[in-house]
Write a protein that holds these residues in place. Structure first.
Motif, PDB file in Angstrom:
ATOM      1  N   VAL A 136      11.627 -32.921 -10.626  1.00 47.48           N
ATOM      2  CA  VAL A 136      10.582 -33.773 -11.190  1.00 47.48           C
ATOM      3  C   VAL A 136      10.981 -34.258 -12.581  1.00 47.48           C
ATOM      4  O   VAL A 136      10.745 -35.415 -12.944  1.00 47.48           O
ATOM      5  CB  VAL A 136       9.238 -33.008 -11.242  1.00 47.48           C
ATOM      6  N   HIS A 140      11.468 -38.207 -13.635  1.00 50.21           N
ATOM      7  CA  HIS A 140      10.702 -38.769 -14.752  1.00 50.21           C
ATOM      8  C   HIS A 140      11.608 -39.463 -15.760  1.00 50.21           C
ATOM      9  O   HIS A 140      11.148 -40.359 -16.489  1.00 50.21           O
ATOM     10  CB  HIS A 140       9.901 -37.666 -15.457  1.00 50.21           C
ATOM     11  N   THR A 208       5.950 -37.996  -9.132  1.00 45.37           N
ATOM     12  CA  THR A 208       5.732 -36.547  -9.126  1.00 45.37           C
ATOM     13  C   THR A 208       5.291 -36.068  -7.753  1.00 45.37           C
ATOM     14  O   THR A 208       5.748 -35.029  -7.264  1.00 45.37           O
ATOM     15  CB  THR A 208       4.662 -36.174 -10.170  1.00 45.37           C
TER      16      THR A 208
END
Length: 269
Positions: A136, A140, A208
């Protein structure tokens, strides 16, 4: 003439504040509203269902909030580590293929996320980092790096490298030059970039959800279902917490950086 300008400035400021604060007031009222039918100007019934749910340990809202803040802080730090040298290269130096690199860096902002997210998910599954905190964080970085590089490249373009060259002439090592010259000069850019990166990371939902696979749950993943379902009380509660958390984190980061520079830590060995 000056008085007219001041009056116009105050009017514009007041109008801006009204348009900024009024929606927040409505959200705040909705967070305590049980029933607000049309055409009533104020709610008919009030309640604390949303706040009770948020502070209920069984909902894990506070735990998820702290987890999301930690994740966004990690993303912010890693993005800054990547963006500072990249921003300097794009802002100070001229080299072959610079325009192409700029296009590639800013591509995640121009290309829809859905177009590339599925392919990235398959690659992460093969590498075994899907459904993990590390995966994740990596995903990001894709929407965050363009903002960090853009802001810092503009800062480096303004300050140039004259001060750094002067420090090197006086015998400073590359590390000393970076610590005592470069970082103090780009401090405003670091604050701006950190703020933007944190907000982008903290608000990520689709990436996410896709890469985390439901195992990595962030605050935005808890908030959006309430908003989409039309539960205005719950959506307002989570929206208020989202806004306050973002503001508090940004204020803490800004105060910490400014305090560090104010004490002169970068100017004394």
């Amino acid at each position: 003439m000056s008085n007219n300008k001041n009056l116009l400035y105050r009017i514009i400021t007041c109008v801006f504040l009204i348009f900024l604060v009024l929606p927040l007031i409505v959200i705040l009222i909705w967070s305590f509203t049980k029933k607000w039918p049309w055409p009533y100007l104020l709610p008919k019934e009030y309640g604390l269902r949303g706040w009770k749910y948020f502070f209920n340990p069984n909902s894990k809202s506070l735990k998820t909030l702290l987890y999301s803040v930690w994740l966004s802080i990690v993303v912010t730090i890693i993005t800054l580590i990547i963006s500072i040298p990249a921003g300097k290269a794009l802002g100070v130096y001229d080299f072959k293929g610079k325009k192409l690199i700029e296009i590639l860096i800013f591509a995640p902002v121009m290309v829809p996320t859905v177009a590339v997210a599925m392919g990235i998910h398959l690659s992460f599954l093969k590498m075994g980092i899907a459904n993990t905190f590390f995966g994740v964080v990596l995903i990001h970085l894709i929407p965050c790096i363009p903002y960090g590089v853009k802001i810092l490249s503009s800062v480096f373009e303004i300050i140039g490298e004259t001060m750094e060259m002067q420090a090197k002439v006086l015998g400073a090592s590359p590390f000393q030059t970076f610590r005592y010259i470069t970082l103090p000069l780009i401090a405003p850019g670091i604050i701006s970039a950190s703020s933007m990166i944190f907000i982008v990371s903290f608000s990520q939902y689709f990436l996410t959800f896709l890469i985390g696979g439901g195992r990595v749950v962030t605050f935005s993943m808890m908030m959006f279902p309430f908003i989409q379902s039309g539960d205005r009380m719950m959506g307002s509660v989570f929206s208020i917490v989202f806004i306050l958390t973002t503001l508090i984190c940004l204020m803490i980061m800004e105060k910490a950086i400014r305090h560090y520079y104010k004490n002169g830590n970068f100017f004394y060995s």
